[in-house]
Motif scaffolding. Structure first.
Motif, mmCIF file in Angstrom:
data_model
loop_
_atom_site.group_PDB
_atom_site.id
_atom_site.type_symbol
_atom_site.label_atom_id
_atom_site.label_comp_id
_atom_site.label_asym_id
_atom_site.label_seq_id
_atom_site.Cartn_x
_atom_site.Cartn_y
_atom_site.Cartn_z
ATOM 1 N N LYS A 6 0.827 -1.214 0.000
ATOM 2 C CA LYS A 6 0.000 0.000 0.000
ATOM 3 C C LYS A 6 0.860 1.262 0.000
ATOM 4 O O LYS A 6 0.442 2.302 -0.477
ATOM 5 C CB LYS A 6 -0.936 -0.006 1.198
ATOM 6 N N LYS A 7 2.062 1.161 0.564
ATOM 7 C CA LYS A 7 2.997 2.278 0.599
ATOM 8 C C LYS A 7 4.315 1.814 -0.005
ATOM 9 O O LYS A 7 4.831 0.773 0.359
ATOM 10 C CB LYS A 7 3.222 2.759 2.032
ATOM 11 N N ILE A 8 4.841 2.623 -0.909
ATOM 12 C CA ILE A 8 6.063 2.266 -1.627
ATOM 13 C C ILE A 8 7.077 3.403 -1.498
ATOM 14 O O ILE A 8 6.730 4.567 -1.666
ATOM 15 C CB ILE A 8 5.763 2.011 -3.116
ATOM 16 N N HIS A 30 -1.097 6.231 -9.551
ATOM 17 C CA HIS A 30 -0.541 5.218 -8.640
ATOM 18 C C HIS A 30 0.539 5.842 -7.749
ATOM 19 O O HIS A 30 0.640 5.517 -6.569
ATOM 20 C CB HIS A 30 0.029 4.031 -9.408
ATOM 21 N N ASP A 33 -1.133 7.843 -5.041
ATOM 22 C CA ASP A 33 -1.851 7.004 -4.080
ATOM 23 C C ASP A 33 -0.932 6.149 -3.213
ATOM 24 O O ASP A 33 -1.257 5.869 -2.063
ATOM 25 C CB ASP A 33 -2.822 6.066 -4.804
ATOM 26 N N ARG A 34 0.227 5.725 -3.748
ATOM 27 C CA ARG A 34 0.995 4.697 -3.047
ATOM 28 C C ARG A 34 2.448 5.033 -2.746
ATOM 29 O O ARG A 34 3.027 4.495 -1.816
ATOM 30 C CB ARG A 34 0.939 3.405 -3.855
#
Length: 70
Positions: A6-8, A30, A33-34
């Motif tokens: 979910k988190k990068i 993307h 969001d991430r």
């Protein structure tokens, strides 16, 4: 297959900054969001339009380091 994370956080060197900018251009939503952080070293990413504005907003083009999180 998309990543399940979910988190990068992205860490890139040299041409990795160009690859990251390309990915950002192709998948800007993307990234918003991430992706929570991008750290670049010895890299000068180039992109246009909305992606360039996002990189400028977070200081990537000036400092070569990006923090996208809250």
């Amino acid at each position: 297959m998309p990543a399940k994370a979910k988190k990068i956080a992205i860490v890139a060197h040299s041409f990795g900054g160009t690859v990251t900018a390309s990915m950002l251009t192709e998948n800007i939503q993307h990234f918003r969001d991430r992706v929570v952080a991008i750290a670049l070293t010895d890299s000068y990413p180039r992109c246009d339009g909305e992606a360039e504005k996002l990189l400028e907003k977070v200081g990537a083009l000036e400092t070569n380091n990006i923090g996208l999180g809250p």
